[in-house]
Design an enzyme around this catalytic site. Structure first.
Site, short mmCIF file in Angstrom:
data_model
loop_
_atom_site.label_atom_id
_atom_site.label_comp_id
_atom_site.label_asym_id
_atom_site.label_seq_id
_atom_site.Cartn_x
_atom_site.Cartn_y
_atom_site.Cartn_z
N HIS A 138 0.87 -1.19 0.00
CA HIS A 138 0.00 0.00 0.00
C HIS A 138 0.90 1.24 0.00
O HIS A 138 2.14 1.13 -0.03
CB HIS A 138 -0.95 -0.03 1.20
N GLU A 139 0.27 2.39 0.07
CA GLU A 139 0.99 3.65 -0.02
C GLU A 139 2.12 3.76 1.03
O GLU A 139 3.15 4.37 0.78
CB GLU A 139 -0.02 4.81 0.10
N GLY A 140 1.89 3.14 2.18
CA GLY A 140 2.93 3.18 3.23
C GLY A 140 4.23 2.55 2.73
O GLY A 140 5.32 3.09 2.95
N HIS A 141 4.10 1.43 2.03
CA HIS A 141 5.31 0.77 1.50
C HIS A 141 5.97 1.64 0.42
O HIS A 141 7.20 1.74 0.35
CB HIS A 141 4.97 -0.60 0.89
#
Ligand code: PAF
Length: 279
Positions: free
Chosen positions: A34-37
């Protein structure tokens, strides 16, 4: 971006990179990206000339077999997402044979930060994390690795391991990425039902209210108790909610600079964790 499935192929590529003087950056993940990664990948900008993302759902860090089975997986989607960024040189997605040879029996145990908070109710979890992270450091020969502050205790365990074992790698901490309603991004969020997803917003809200109360001078014991009560009323099972030192993770009685609120709470069988700095 090249998809690499074996440690042999990975070794050949990184040997060549090292000959050419490249600085290797690593983002270890368990997939379901997801965007965190992607933020972790971008955090390596200007710090590494080559980037490797690893995807391996590590069986030895799950102390509950159901949690391991149910962990969301989807290599094709993850590969497409990473390829779109244009920032990743290698996606290393080994299977278990590339990581754990028959008879594998070594564990790295970082005593101290692994015994408290998540370590207390997930025995062996951080041994599993330290062991796989060390293996990924060795296999990728990375110079720098990015880790999210969402898993703050994990970050502390890894830093301790790197210091204690003189590992030649820099650890880059990256602030937590949140949804618009402040829920911290996590692969586990995908397992929440729509109703649970709505309930989940109470977690960051309760933490933020608790921080406001602490900063206004309310005693920590009262603020934490009220916060835990709010979470229970919102349908959470609270595993811990604590104010701790950012450095040592030791419990603290008073909110001050370099302290953080830490929480683990479940909705049904989905365990969510979060933390927020006081300062
Ligand atoms: O944070 C994670 O996704 C995992 O714990 C890690 C660091 C990739 C090790 O399996």
């Amino acid at each position: 971006m090249k998809l690499v499935r074996t440690r042999q192929e990975l070794a050949e590529i990184v040997t060549q990179w090292q000959r050419e003087g490249e600085a290797i950056g690593l983002v270890p993940t368990m997939g379901s990206l997801h965007e965190g990664h992607l933020t972790l990948v971008r955090a390596l900008d200007g710090k590494a000339t080559r980037r490797i993302v690893t995807i391996f759902v590590n069986p030895i860090q799950f102390n509950n077999p159901d949690d391991f089975q149910l962990y969301p997986r989807g290599l094709d989607g993850d590969e497409a997402l990473l390829a779109q960024t244009g920032l990743v040189d290698i996606l290393y997605a080994p299977d278990e044979t590339q990581i754990y040879p028959p008879g594998f029996s070594t564990r790295i145990s970082v005593s101290g930060p692994d015994r408290m908070l998540c370590g207390a109710d997930r025995p062996g979890h951080f041994d599993g994390v330290a062991t796989i992270v060390n293996k990924l450091f060795m296999q990728t020969r990375a110079d720098i690795a990015a880790f999210g502050e969402k898993d703050y205790q994990q970050l502390c365990v890894i830093r301790r391991m790197v210091t204690d074992l003189d590992l030649p790698i820099t650890i880059l901490p990256v602030p937590t990425v949140r949804e618009a309603d402040h829920l911290a991004l996590s692969s586990r969020n995908k397992r929440l039902t729509p109703a649970q997803r709505e309930q989940a917003t109470h977690l960051p809200q309760a933490l933020m209210n608790c921080l406001t109360a602490l900063k206004a001078g309310k005693p920590a014991s009262v603020s934490l108790e009220q916060c835990a009560q709010t979470l229970k009323e919102a349908g959470f099972t609270v595993h811990y909610l604590e104010l701790r030192s950012e450095k040592s993770l030791a419990p603290v009685q008073k909110a001050k600079a370099n302290t953080r609120l830490f929480v683990a709470a479940s909705l049904g069988d989905i365990r969510l964790i979060d933390n927020m700095p006081v300062a």
